[in-house]
Design an enzyme around this catalytic site. Sequence first.
Site, PDB file in Angstrom:
ATOM      1  N   ASN A   1      -6.321  17.267 -44.516  1.00 24.99           N
ATOM      2  CA  ASN A   1      -7.107  17.481 -43.298  1.00 24.99           C
ATOM      3  C   ASN A   1      -6.199  17.760 -42.099  1.00 24.99           C
ATOM      4  O   ASN A   1      -5.141  17.138 -41.976  1.00 24.99           O
ATOM      5  CB  ASN A   1      -7.946  16.233 -43.003  1.00 24.99           C
TER       6      ASN A   1
ATOM      7  N   HIS B   1     -19.010  35.482 -30.233  1.00 24.16           N
ATOM      8  CA  HIS B   1     -20.113  34.671 -30.787  1.00 24.16           C
ATOM      9  C   HIS B   1     -19.786  34.166 -32.195  1.00 24.16           C
ATOM     10  O   HIS B   1     -20.692  33.935 -32.998  1.00 24.16           O
ATOM     11  CB  HIS B   1     -21.419  35.471 -30.850  1.00 24.16           C
TER      12      HIS B   1
ATOM     13  N   ASN C   1       0.822  -1.222   0.000  1.00 23.85           N
ATOM     14  CA  ASN C   1       0.000   0.000   0.000  1.00 23.85           C
ATOM     15  C   ASN C   1       0.853   1.268   0.000  1.00 23.85           C
ATOM     16  O   ASN C   1       0.514   2.237  -0.677  1.00 23.85           O
ATOM     17  CB  ASN C   1      -0.947   0.017   1.207  1.00 23.85           C
TER      18      ASN C   1
ATOM     19  N   SER D   1      -6.983  12.351 -47.540  1.00 21.81           N
ATOM     20  CA  SER D   1      -8.188  11.538 -47.382  1.00 21.81           C
ATOM     21  C   SER D   1      -8.008  10.267 -48.198  1.00 21.81           C
ATOM     22  O   SER D   1      -7.347  10.278 -49.229  1.00 21.81           O
ATOM     23  CB  SER D   1      -9.395  12.326 -47.887  1.00 21.81           C
TER      24      SER D   1
HETATM   25  N1  ARG Z   1      -1.755  -3.354  -7.297  1.00 17.11           N
HETATM   26  C1  ARG Z   1      -2.161  -2.841  -6.041  1.00 17.11           C
HETATM   27  C2  ARG Z   1      -2.677  -1.407  -6.203  1.00 17.11           C
HETATM   28  O1  ARG Z   1      -2.374  -0.782  -7.185  1.00 17.11           O
HETATM   29  C3  ARG Z   1      -1.001  -2.820  -5.113  1.00 17.11           C
HETATM   30  C4  ARG Z   1      -1.378  -2.722  -3.688  1.00 17.11           C
HETATM   31  C5  ARG Z   1      -1.960  -4.006  -3.244  1.00 17.11           C
HETATM   32  N2  ARG Z   1      -2.302  -3.935  -1.865  1.00 17.11           N
HETATM   33  C6  ARG Z   1      -3.186  -4.787  -1.297  1.00 17.11           C
HETATM   34  N3  ARG Z   1      -3.428  -4.594  -0.054  1.00 17.11           N
HETATM   35  N4  ARG Z   1      -3.764  -5.743  -1.991  1.00 17.11           N
HETATM   36  O2  ARG Z   1      -3.400  -0.940  -5.389  1.00 17.11           O
END
Ligand code: ARG
Length: 430
Positions: free
Chosen positions: A287, A157, A112, A279
Amino acid sequence: MSDLLWQKSGVKTDQRIMRFLAGDDVVLDREFFLFDIEASAAHVEGLARIGLLSKAEAGDLISELDQLGEDFKSGDFVLDERFEDGHSAIEARLIERLGDTGRKVHTGRSRNDQVLVATRLWLKSRLMNLSSICTAVANICIHRAESDVLPMPGYTHLQRAVVSSTAMWFAAFAEAFIDNAWRARQTFALIDANPLGTAAGYGVNLGLDREFTTRKLGFARMQVSPIYTQLSRGKFEMAALDALGAATLDLRRLAWDLSLFTTTEFDFVSLPTQYTTGSSIMPNKRNPDVIELMRASHASVAAARTEIEQLLSLPTGYQRDLQSSKGSLVHGFHRGLGALALLPDLLTNFGWNAEKMRSAIEPSMYATDVAIEAAVAGVPFREAYRAAAESGNQAGDGRNPESSLAARTSPGSGSNMCLDALRDRLSGLQ
Ligand code: ARG
């Protein structure tokens, strides 16, 4: 697929479901892979600093990471469906080459924060790219605003309104792209915060040296709250797409003007042939397809932003939905920057058709000048306006575009373009 990072005994997997989970993610991770490697090396150094890896282990891991980066660039290592994602590929390679040392790399981090740091570095590089394209565009526009002072009709316009000039047209886009460069930099500053070390979104029971990885990776600051760090995924992507969208929005208008001005009906602009195509059926056609695709790029940027915004209807904490933001982000930036990158050359190379523009300026377009002159001489403006309207096309008899522009002294217009003010702002950005 290689062994799953998270595989435990007794957990069943199904290939069809695994493919769905991975989607096109591993292929998209090619965009972020070198940044992921760079951040992994910083994480390794950080672990060594708090004694969780020996100097020798850290050295081995960093040289394997460097090697992986080289192999990826040369094509000797291909990031593909053998891996669940780029993160797994890095860990698999370190384990394959270094055994137990490789098995230590993920200490104190989660995919994460790993995906966040790689994406953040990627976003920073794209925003720098955006900013430098915008400053290049602004430079060229200022330059041409000085060198091309040709009268042209000014429209509101899409109706002929007052005398304008190519210089005023260029100055408009100069100022627009100065704003866009500024916006790219502001957005860069907003997102210039290090997410690495927040792990899964709740910190870890280790004294990670987050200040060190922040410096090492060139971030201006640490992103402090692990929970907010997760919340910023998608939010920062949207901010970056907003900055890109500001530039493609102006590009869309600029391209619209050029495609209109190249029609036989207007014929104000001539495009170098490389910006046009033939074209397949109509032998007579050339174009302006390149201009049209540049105009279309904004749609991809806006769509990418919208898709991410829709994804973010989420509670706090990591959710796998967030993975889906990568495709739109990459696609939006690819289209937007790809179109913008062609703009400096296009602006340098297209030509104006001075005669056509001059002959499209009709006497009625001096009516505003006439009314204001009378007002200056003491006639109440509303009366002067009516008199000029009643004299219709005769209002401007005997006048010419140059004198109309010369008399236009309000700041930013005609003979008082204030290009120095634009130049000063631009040099403040460079
Ligand atoms: N491919 C995942 C994403 O882009 C990576 C993180 C995955 N984390 C998880 N807790 N499954 O979010």
